[in-house]
Write a protein that holds these residues in place. Structure first.
Motif, PDB file in Angstrom:
ATOM      1  N   ARG A 184       8.647   1.888   4.386  1.00 56.72           N
ATOM      2  CA  ARG A 184       9.564   1.549   3.309  1.00 56.72           C
ATOM      3  C   ARG A 184       9.185   0.198   2.723  1.00 56.72           C
ATOM      4  O   ARG A 184       8.746  -0.709   3.447  1.00 56.72           O
ATOM      5  N   PHE A 185       9.372   0.040   1.432  1.00 57.71           N
ATOM      6  CA  PHE A 185       8.993  -1.214   0.780  1.00 57.71           C
ATOM      7  C   PHE A 185       9.753  -2.402   1.369  1.00 57.71           C
ATOM      8  O   PHE A 185       9.177  -3.476   1.559  1.00 57.71           O
ATOM      9  N   THR A 203      -1.732  -3.233   7.471  1.00 58.62           N
ATOM     10  CA  THR A 203      -0.887  -2.300   8.237  1.00 58.62           C
ATOM     11  C   THR A 203       0.490  -2.085   7.645  1.00 58.62           C
ATOM     12  O   THR A 203       1.194  -1.158   8.039  1.00 58.62           O
ATOM     13  N   GLN A 204       0.873  -2.984   6.700  1.00 60.91           N
ATOM     14  CA  GLN A 204       2.213  -2.944   6.090  1.00 60.91           C
ATOM     15  C   GLN A 204       3.309  -3.199   7.113  1.00 60.91           C
ATOM     16  O   GLN A 204       4.458  -2.804   6.917  1.00 60.91           O
ATOM     17  N   ASP A 213       0.858  -1.190   0.000  1.00 54.72           N
ATOM     18  CA  ASP A 213       0.000   0.000   0.000  1.00 54.72           C
ATOM     19  C   ASP A 213       0.893   1.238   0.000  1.00 54.72           C
ATOM     20  O   ASP A 213       1.533   1.548   0.999  1.00 54.72           O
ATOM     21  N   ILE A 214       0.924   1.941  -1.131  1.00 54.20           N
ATOM     22  CA  ILE A 214       1.829   3.093  -1.251  1.00 54.20           C
ATOM     23  C   ILE A 214       1.367   4.279  -0.414  1.00 54.20           C
ATOM     24  O   ILE A 214       2.115   5.251  -0.249  1.00 54.20           O
ATOM     25  N   ARG A 254      -1.582 -13.539   9.152  1.00 51.78           N
ATOM     26  CA  ARG A 254      -0.377 -12.699   9.123  1.00 51.78           C
ATOM     27  C   ARG A 254      -0.326 -11.885   7.835  1.00 51.78           C
ATOM     28  O   ARG A 254      -0.037 -10.688   7.848  1.00 51.78           O
ATOM     29  N   GLU A 255      -0.613 -12.542   6.708  1.00 55.79           N
ATOM     30  CA  GLU A 255      -0.575 -11.837   5.428  1.00 55.79           C
ATOM     31  C   GLU A 255      -1.692 -10.799   5.339  1.00 55.79           C
ATOM     32  O   GLU A 255      -1.491  -9.705   4.808  1.00 55.79           O
ATOM     33  N   ARG A 256      -2.889 -11.135   5.874  1.00 52.89           N
ATOM     34  CA  ARG A 256      -3.998 -10.163   5.856  1.00 52.89           C
ATOM     35  C   ARG A 256      -3.637  -8.917   6.645  1.00 52.89           C
ATOM     36  O   ARG A 256      -3.850  -7.779   6.190  1.00 52.89           O
ATOM     37  N   LEU A 257      -3.087  -9.137   7.849  1.00 56.59           N
ATOM     38  CA  LEU A 257      -2.722  -8.001   8.704  1.00 56.59           C
ATOM     39  C   LEU A 257      -1.583  -7.194   8.105  1.00 56.59           C
ATOM     40  O   LEU A 257      -1.549  -5.964   8.220  1.00 56.59           O
TER      41      LEU A 257
END
Length: 258
Positions: free
Chosen positions: A90-91, A137-138, A84-85, A130-133
């Motif tokens: 940071r990426f 929230t990134q 989510d930009i 974990r992936e959903r959160l």
């Protein structure tokens, strides 16, 4: 940067991998979200060093470096597609856990160690949560957040994740400065069965063996069976004062001999 002594991995010359600045990464992410396929390709190729740095943490376990690199690239692509930009993150902060998670999933699915079906199902649910959160929230979620998301106990999350962790060999190197290599076993300490513990145990046994039979019997009644001096007095057939004196003398002798 070589892996397993290789410069080329999956047909990619790792010594010539491009490194993107944060500003370039964010611009490519913005264009990718707008549907720019060329930007997406540049973003993937510009972050292959990130994948390379992650898979180096999993070397030395007998896994093929090319396979790990390909799996890591899948994690990188997932990170790019889900990042989510609009979030001030940071990426790499988001990408590394995604790559690590993909590699761990691969290692878990190919592990020879068998985990119960119920535990494996819980672990899969934890990984999905974990992936959903992370997408929301990134950031890497805490154990408490995962437990709340799934409505299960914190301990169940911990047990499930521990059950699918790839085992580490005690002989796996963790540090080398060109001399002797430090392995995992060198940094693991048994706080119970130490040399000091065994020596103290032997010394105590030797000191007790030097006592008379009556003193040994009194100490056994007092400290192994937990009886009072009055109860010992009645059982042994001497006064409480004598029991007290013999006990003190026996303890003093043990301390002296140790």
């Amino acid at each position: 940067m070589p892996v397993h002594g290789k410069v080329e991995i999956c047909g990619v010359n790792t010594s010539k991998l491009k490194v993107l600045r944060n500003e370039e990464t964010m611009e490519l992410l913005r264009r990718t979200k707008e549907g720019d396929k060329q930007a997406r390709e540049e973003l993937i190729s510009g972050n292959l060093r990130l994948v390379l740095s992650v898979i180096q943490k999993f070397t030395g376990r007998g896994e093929n470096a090319d396979d790990l690199f390909q799996v890591g690239c899948v994690g990188l692509i997932k990170a790019i597609d889900n990042f989510d930009i609009t979030q001030p993150v940071r990426f790499s902060t988001y990408g590394v856990p995604m790559i690590v998670g993909e590699i761990r999933r691969y290692l878990r699915d190919n592990s020879a160690i068998r985990v119960s079906r119920s535990m494996r199902d819980t672990a899969y649910k934890v990984m999905q949560a974990r992936e959903r959160l992370m997408n929301q929230t990134q950031r890497e979620p805490t154990v408490e957040q995962l437990a709340a998301e799934l409505g299960i106990a914190r301990e169940d999350v911990v047990f499930a994740m521990d059950a699918i962790v790839d085992p580490v060999s005690l002989f796996e190197p963790v540090y080398s400065d060109g001399g002797d290599t430090v392995c995992v076993m060198d940094q693991v300490r048994d706080t119970k069965n130490t040399d000091e513990h065994w020596l103290e145990h032997i010394a105590l046994k030797d000191a007790i063996d030097r006592l008379g039979e009556r003193e040994k019997h009194i100490l056994a009644l007092r400290f192994y069976e937990g009886k009072t001096q009055m109860e010992v007095s009645a059982e042994v057939g001497i006064s409480q004062a004598q029991v007290s004196r013999l006990e003190k003398n026996a303890l003093k002798a043990i301390k002296k001999n140790i």
